[in-house]
Write a protein that holds these residues in place. Structure first.
Motif, PDB file in Angstrom:
ATOM      1  N   LEU A  71       0.975  -0.936  -0.133  1.00  0.00           N
ATOM      2  CA  LEU A  71      -0.067   0.008  -0.015  1.00  0.00           C
ATOM      3  C   LEU A  71       0.890   1.248   0.121  1.00  0.00           C
ATOM      4  N   PRO A  72       0.453   2.207  -0.722  1.00  0.00           N
ATOM      5  CA  PRO A  72       1.229   3.409  -0.767  1.00  0.00           C
ATOM      6  C   PRO A  72       1.072   4.294   0.574  1.00  0.00           C
ATOM      7  N   ASP A  73       2.046   5.073   0.803  1.00  0.00           N
ATOM      8  CA  ASP A  73       1.763   6.088   2.072  1.00  0.00           C
ATOM      9  C   ASP A  73       0.591   6.887   1.664  1.00  0.00           C
ATOM     10  N   PRO A  74      -0.325   6.965   2.735  1.00  0.00           N
ATOM     11  CA  PRO A  74      -1.691   7.817   2.353  1.00  0.00           C
ATOM     12  C   PRO A  74      -1.257   9.214   1.964  1.00  0.00           C
ATOM     13  N   GLN A  75      -0.262   9.882   2.457  1.00  0.00           N
ATOM     14  CA  GLN A  75      -0.090  11.176   2.159  1.00  0.00           C
ATOM     15  C   GLN A  75       0.386  11.252   0.807  1.00  0.00           C
ATOM     16  N   GLN A  76       1.153  10.318   0.106  1.00  0.00           N
ATOM     17  CA  GLN A  76       1.772  10.208  -0.959  1.00  0.00           C
ATOM     18  C   GLN A  76       0.586   9.902  -2.057  1.00  0.00           C
ATOM     19  N   LEU A  77      -0.267   9.032  -1.585  1.00  0.00           N
ATOM     20  CA  LEU A  77      -1.436   8.700  -2.569  1.00  0.00           C
ATOM     21  C   LEU A  77      -2.430  10.175  -2.767  1.00  0.00           C
ATOM     22  N   GLN A  78      -2.633  10.990  -1.528  1.00  0.00           N
ATOM     23  CA  GLN A  78      -3.197  12.021  -1.621  1.00  0.00           C
ATOM     24  C   GLN A  78      -2.744  13.131  -2.685  1.00  0.00           C
ATOM     25  N   GLU A  79      -1.414  13.233  -2.477  1.00  0.00           N
ATOM     26  CA  GLU A  79      -0.704  14.097  -3.585  1.00  0.00           C
ATOM     27  C   GLU A  79      -0.985  13.750  -4.890  1.00  0.00           C
ATOM     28  N   VAL A  80      -0.793  12.335  -5.210  1.00  0.00           N
ATOM     29  CA  VAL A  80      -0.856  12.106  -6.656  1.00  0.00           C
ATOM     30  C   VAL A  80      -2.360  12.181  -6.867  1.00  0.00           C
ATOM     31  N   LEU A  81      -3.436  11.749  -6.160  1.00  0.00           N
ATOM     32  CA  LEU A  81      -4.721  12.093  -6.397  1.00  0.00           C
ATOM     33  C   LEU A  81      -5.130  13.545  -6.811  1.00  0.00           C
ATOM     34  N   ARG A  82      -4.455  14.372  -5.853  1.00  0.00           N
ATOM     35  CA  ARG A  82      -4.564  15.906  -6.144  1.00  0.00           C
ATOM     36  C   ARG A  82      -4.138  16.302  -7.372  1.00  0.00           C
ATOM     37  N   ARG A  83      -2.970  15.921  -7.633  1.00  0.00           N
ATOM     38  CA  ARG A  83      -2.235  16.237  -8.785  1.00  0.00           C
ATOM     39  C   ARG A  83      -3.035  15.879 -10.093  1.00  0.00           C
ATOM     40  N   ALA A  84      -3.813  14.860 -10.045  1.00  0.00           N
ATOM     41  CA  ALA A  84      -4.670  14.233 -10.974  1.00  0.00           C
ATOM     42  C   ALA A  84      -6.235  15.171 -11.204  1.00  0.00           C
ATOM     43  N   GLY A  85      -6.165  16.036 -10.268  1.00  0.00           N
ATOM     44  CA  GLY A  85      -7.575  16.931 -10.321  1.00  0.00           C
ATOM     45  C   GLY A  85      -8.550  16.122  -9.274  1.00  0.00           C
ATOM     46  N   VAL A  86      -8.278  15.363  -8.644  1.00  0.00           N
ATOM     47  CA  VAL A  86      -9.285  14.864  -7.778  1.00  0.00           C
ATOM     48  C   VAL A  86      -9.654  15.413  -6.603  1.00  0.00           C
ATOM     49  N   ARG A  87     -10.997  15.916  -6.535  1.00  0.00           N
ATOM     50  CA  ARG A  87     -11.654  16.710  -5.518  1.00  0.00           C
ATOM     51  C   ARG A  87     -12.560  15.642  -4.669  1.00  0.00           C
ATOM     52  N   GLY A  88     -12.711  16.428  -3.458  1.00  0.00           N
ATOM     53  CA  GLY A  88     -13.774  15.651  -2.494  1.00  0.00           C
ATOM     54  C   GLY A  88     -15.005  14.960  -3.104  1.00  0.00           C
ATOM     55  N   GLY A  89     -15.482  15.586  -3.878  1.00  0.00           N
ATOM     56  CA  GLY A  89     -16.639  15.216  -4.242  1.00  0.00           C
ATOM     57  C   GLY A  89     -16.670  14.443  -5.741  1.00  0.00           C
ATOM     58  N   SER A  90     -15.375  14.270  -5.978  1.00  0.00           N
ATOM     59  CA  SER A  90     -15.070  13.739  -7.692  1.00  0.00           C
ATOM     60  C   SER A  90     -15.777  12.222  -7.823  1.00  0.00           C
ATOM     61  N   THR A  91     -16.135  11.963  -9.029  1.00  0.00           N
ATOM     62  CA  THR A  91     -16.332  10.555  -9.675  1.00  0.00           C
ATOM     63  C   THR A  91     -15.035  10.338 -10.326  1.00  0.00           C
ATOM     64  N   VAL A  92     -14.742   9.143 -10.088  1.00  0.00           N
ATOM     65  CA  VAL A  92     -13.219   8.746 -10.871  1.00  0.00           C
ATOM     66  C   VAL A  92     -13.338   7.524 -11.628  1.00  0.00           C
ATOM     67  N   VAL A  93     -13.107   7.709 -12.664  1.00  0.00           N
ATOM     68  CA  VAL A  93     -12.954   6.134 -13.735  1.00  0.00           C
ATOM     69  C   VAL A  93     -11.655   5.766 -13.933  1.00  0.00           C
ATOM     70  N   ALA A  94     -11.250   4.611 -13.789  1.00  0.00           N
ATOM     71  CA  ALA A  94      -9.866   4.201 -14.007  1.00  0.00           C
ATOM     72  C   ALA A  94      -9.876   3.455 -15.323  1.00  0.00           C
ATOM     73  N   HIS A  95      -9.013   3.184 -15.977  1.00  0.00           N
ATOM     74  CA  HIS A  95      -8.701   2.229 -17.152  1.00  0.00           C
ATOM     75  C   HIS A  95      -7.385   1.822 -17.296  1.00  0.00           C
ATOM     76  N   ASP A  96      -7.176   0.814 -17.928  1.00  0.00           N
ATOM     77  CA  ASP A  96      -5.974   0.091 -18.544  1.00  0.00           C
ATOM     78  C   ASP A  96      -6.025  -0.354 -19.891  1.00  0.00           C
ATOM     79  N   ASP A  97      -4.883  -0.975 -20.377  1.00  0.00           N
ATOM     80  CA  ASP A  97      -5.051  -1.291 -21.853  1.00  0.00           C
ATOM     81  C   ASP A  97      -5.074  -3.189 -21.738  1.00  0.00           C
ATOM     82  N   GLY A  98      -5.526  -3.483 -20.646  1.00  0.00           N
ATOM     83  CA  GLY A  98      -5.496  -5.094 -20.539  1.00  0.00           C
ATOM     84  C   GLY A  98      -6.966  -5.503 -20.286  1.00  0.00           C
ATOM     85  N   ASN A  99      -6.915  -6.508 -19.267  1.00  0.00           N
ATOM     86  CA  ASN A  99      -8.314  -7.221 -18.943  1.00  0.00           C
ATOM     87  C   ASN A  99      -8.945  -6.391 -17.804  1.00  0.00           C
ATOM     88  N   GLY A 100      -8.386  -5.159 -17.497  1.00  0.00           N
ATOM     89  CA  GLY A 100      -9.040  -4.315 -16.414  1.00  0.00           C
ATOM     90  C   GLY A 100      -8.515  -4.626 -15.094  1.00  0.00           C
TER      91      GLY A 100
END
Length: 287
Positions: A71-100
């Motif tokens: 598991l990542p450090d929670p503070q590190q993960l929070q910084e990553v998500l904030r850089r991605a534009g995730v807000r407290g009320g965001s809906t987030v969709v993830a995708h890859d290029d494999g089987n999901g």
């Protein structure tokens, strides 16, 4: 706050949401075990507005005694998500290029970080379906406005090695790796080959049809029930705690477990278990 089908969202529903007033955050987690890295593929073409997030360095902690993808450090993960534009009320969709299954790790991690089940989804069919259906792509870098999300860890149940061993005896422990690795015929990454004694095998490939889309709920339920899934406790593991998240998602989609009672995840998985020579290993097709 936009409402999208969860835990899976179709390409058509996502495209419609991206054109609406309340745009979801799309994170691209394309990844291949052993490389090449996914970022160059993202830079060459991605869903408009999507932000690349790296599995190894941003959705996991440094490899070590806890496994290859702890598991990542929670503070590190929070910084990553904030850089991605995730807000407290965001809906987030993830995708890859494999089987999901890589996107499922992002889905699981967001749930672990405190996101409600109805605000996190995986793109059904992933990047391949998006492109095959002729939906818009761009090579223009995404520049999201910084988010303000707060990571609150503990939203999903996790197990350590002792917990996984105990559950293998009292419930149903599922191994998400390919059959050859489960049976101990090959082990390309970790110290020893085989599986946790008592574990049953449902490879992540079994969750997806030949068309690249996830199986319907009734087919998923049948596959889980073939391994004895019922009302008792269920947990999942894989090589390093990544693709096993697809079994957690699959059980939820199948209706075997409601979002508020998800399947547990042994995050250290085989990379943690096999590193300890004192822990037993089973070989062959039987649990």
């Amino acid at each position: 706050m936009i409402a999208l089908p969860t835990p899976l969202v179709t390409p058509s529903d996502l495209q419609a949401a991206l054109a609406g007033p309340d745009v979801p955050v799309v994170i691209d987690v394309r990844y291949r075990l052993g490389g090449p890295p996914g970022r160059p593929d993202h830079d060459a073409g991605h869903i408009p507005g999507a932000v690349f997030v790296d599995l190894d360095t941003e959705l996991a902690g440094a490899p070590g005694a806890g496994g290859r993808h702890p598991l990542p450090d929670p503070q590190q993960l929070q910084e990553v998500l904030r850089r991605a534009g995730v807000r407290g009320g965001s809906t987030v969709v993830a995708h890859d290029d494999g089987n999901g299954s890589i996107a499922a790790r992002a889905w699981w991690l967001l749930r672990w970080a405190g996101f409600p089940a109805d605000r996190v989804a995986v793109l059904d069919g992933g990047w391949a379906a998006w492109v095959a259906q002729g939906r818009p792509t761009t090579a223009e870098p995404s520049r999201p406005v910084a988010g303000d999300v707060t990571v609150r860890p503990g939203g999903m149940p996790v197990l350590d090695a002792d917990g996984a061993a105990a559950l293998a005896g009292s419930g149903l422990l599922l191994d998400a790796r390919a059959g050859a690795r489960y049976r101990g015929e090959t082990e390309p990454v970790d110290p020893r080959a085989g599986h946790i004694p008592g574990a049953h095998n449902i490879p992540t490939a079994d969750l997806v049809g030949s068309d690249g889309f996830w199986l319907p709920p009734e087919a998923l339920a049948e596959r889980f029930e073939q391994e004895g899934a019922g009302d008792g406790p269920i947990a999942a593991y894989c090589g390093s705690g990544v693709t096993a998240a697809a079994l957690v998602l699959g059980a939820e989609r199948a209706g075997l477990r409601p979002p508020e009672q998800p399947v547990a995840l042994y995050v250290g998985s085989w990379s943690n278990w096999s590193a300890d020579p004192a822990r037993p290993v089973a070989i062959g097709a039987q649990p």
